[in-house]
Scaffold this active site. Structure first.
Site, PDB file in Angstrom:
ATOM      1  N   CYS A  46       3.618  11.680  -6.684  1.00 23.81           N
ATOM      2  CA  CYS A  46       4.477  10.874  -7.183  1.00 23.81           C
ATOM      3  C   CYS A  46       3.448   9.713  -7.943  1.00 23.81           C
ATOM      4  O   CYS A  46       2.451   9.600  -7.948  1.00 23.81           O
ATOM      5  CB  CYS A  46       4.666  10.076  -5.812  1.00 23.81           C
ATOM      6  SG  CYS A  46       5.619  11.118  -4.702  1.00 23.81           S
ATOM      7  N   HIS A  77       7.682   3.649  -5.687  1.00 20.06           N
ATOM      8  CA  HIS A  77       7.136   4.583  -5.205  1.00 20.06           C
ATOM      9  C   HIS A  77       8.403   5.955  -5.577  1.00 20.06           C
ATOM     10  O   HIS A  77       9.095   5.921  -4.555  1.00 20.06           O
ATOM     11  CB  HIS A  77       6.689   4.649  -3.814  1.00 20.06           C
ATOM     12  CG  HIS A  77       5.796   5.989  -3.346  1.00 20.06           C
ATOM     13  ND1 HIS A  77       5.137   6.149  -2.317  1.00 20.06           N
ATOM     14  CD2 HIS A  77       6.031   7.379  -3.868  1.00 20.06           C
ATOM     15  CE1 HIS A  77       4.995   7.226  -2.001  1.00 20.06           C
ATOM     16  NE2 HIS A  77       5.389   7.916  -2.967  1.00 20.06           N
ATOM     17  N   THR A 137       0.761  -1.253   0.090  1.00 21.08           N
ATOM     18  CA  THR A 137      -0.218   0.146   0.038  1.00 21.08           C
ATOM     19  C   THR A 137       0.911   1.374   0.105  1.00 21.08           C
ATOM     20  O   THR A 137       2.087   1.023   0.414  1.00 21.08           O
ATOM     21  CB  THR A 137      -1.039  -0.009   1.157  1.00 21.08           C
ATOM     22  OG1 THR A 137      -1.664   1.067   1.260  1.00 21.08           O
ATOM     23  CG2 THR A 137      -0.277  -0.247   2.472  1.00 21.08           C
TER      24      THR A 137
END
Lengths: 179, 129
Positions: A33, A50, A27
């Site tokens: 981003c 990420h 998650t």
């Protein structure tokens, strides 16, 4: 599908995680981003990264891309090391929102970079959601490839990811599943 | 013709985007003769057919990784002294020690900046003009 999610791993900016367990959900919280969720359905492994490309203030765009390429490579190499094959990889991309009005659209730059990278590497994009002007909370089950996103309630000032201990949850609706 | 017009560099990386970035950076520095290989095996074949003046290679690659490529290049007469720059991830101390033992000339930690790449090259061949 009944599946007990036993462990939840939060992927912070600049990080990546590769897993091969069915009961793990990855998650993250995204503003401008981008998170790439990539898996090999046959090798039963998948992961998420990420990243936020550094801005162009004084740097060349090649330097900014070098950072993004590195985080994509770490994820892809992590998958290959767990038995994935490059030609079988499939990706979902999330994020890249324009979170601050008036500034250059860093979100679009991130989204475009991720799409170009995957196209260059021959990795197919099978879903996801890019752009918009709101942050997202994304959940990804790497083995099944299921992804769910919750749009964060219309606060355009949202920029930084919230620490993993207190994940914000949208109070009502806005949750979309991406199979 | 200047030195840069003669200087032949082989870029080895299994990630297409990474190869494109390095190639663009080398062109920005004025280097014109750039060859690319997508893994260590292809790079070795190219070096045996036509050696170049410098190899810039990623470590993490299928078939033959950067270290195995370095070892092979060092054990083949015509390429024994070809300058070799290894691109690595963070914290690969053991890998760097192994590369130094095999005769690596310089290394760069990914993600690297273009000035850092230029410095790594200049540390071996002198200032690029």
């Amino acid at each position: 599908m009944t599946l007990v999610t036993k462990s939840r791993i939060t992927v912070m900016r600049g990080e990546y995680h590769v897993v091969d367990r069915e009961d793990v959900v990855l998650t993250t919280i995204l503003g401008s981003c981008v998170a790439a969720c990539i898996r090999d359905p046959f090798a039963r492994t998948g992961g998420m990264n990420h990243f936020l490309l550094p801005g162009n203030n004084g740097r060349s765009s090649l330097d900014a891309q070098s950072y993004g390429v590195h985080l994509m490579e770490l994820l892809v190499n992590g998958l290959l090391q767990r038995g994935a094959h490059r030609h079988r990889l499939e990706a979902k991309l999330f994020g890249g929102a324009r979170t601050i009005e008036g500034l250059s659209d860093i979100g679009a730059m991130n989204a475009e970079f991720a799409e170009t990278f995957l196209r260059n590497e021959g990795i197919s994009i099978v879903g996801g959601d890019l752009g918009g002007d709101r942050g997202r909370r994304v959940e990804y089950w790497p083995l099944s490839g299921r992804a769910r996103q919750v749009m964060l309630s219309g606060d355009k000032g949202f920029v930084a990811p919230v620490p993993p201990k207190q994940p914000p949850v949208a109070p009502s609706g806005g949750s979309v599943e991406f199979f | 013709m200047s030195f840069l017009e003669h200087f032949k560099v082989l870029v080895v990386d299994d990630t297409t985007t990474s190869r494109m970035l390095i190639t663009d950076a080398l062109q920005e520095m004025g280097i014109r003769k750039i060859s690319i290989a997508k893994d260590g095996e292809q790079a070795l074949r190219m070096m045996m057919e036509q050696p170049c003046h410098m190899v810039i290679s990623d470590f993490n690659m299928p078939k033959l990784d950067g270290l195995q490529l370095l070892k092979a290049i060092r054990s083949y007469g015509p390429t024994r002294t070809t300058p070799f720059i290894l691109l690595t991830g963070k914290g690969d101390r053991q890998l760097l020690e192994a590369a130094v033992a095999l005769g690596v000339n310089n290394f760069l930690t990914k993600p690297f900046t273009i000035p850092a790449l230029k410095k790594a090259i200049e540390a071996i061949v002198g200032v690029l003009k």
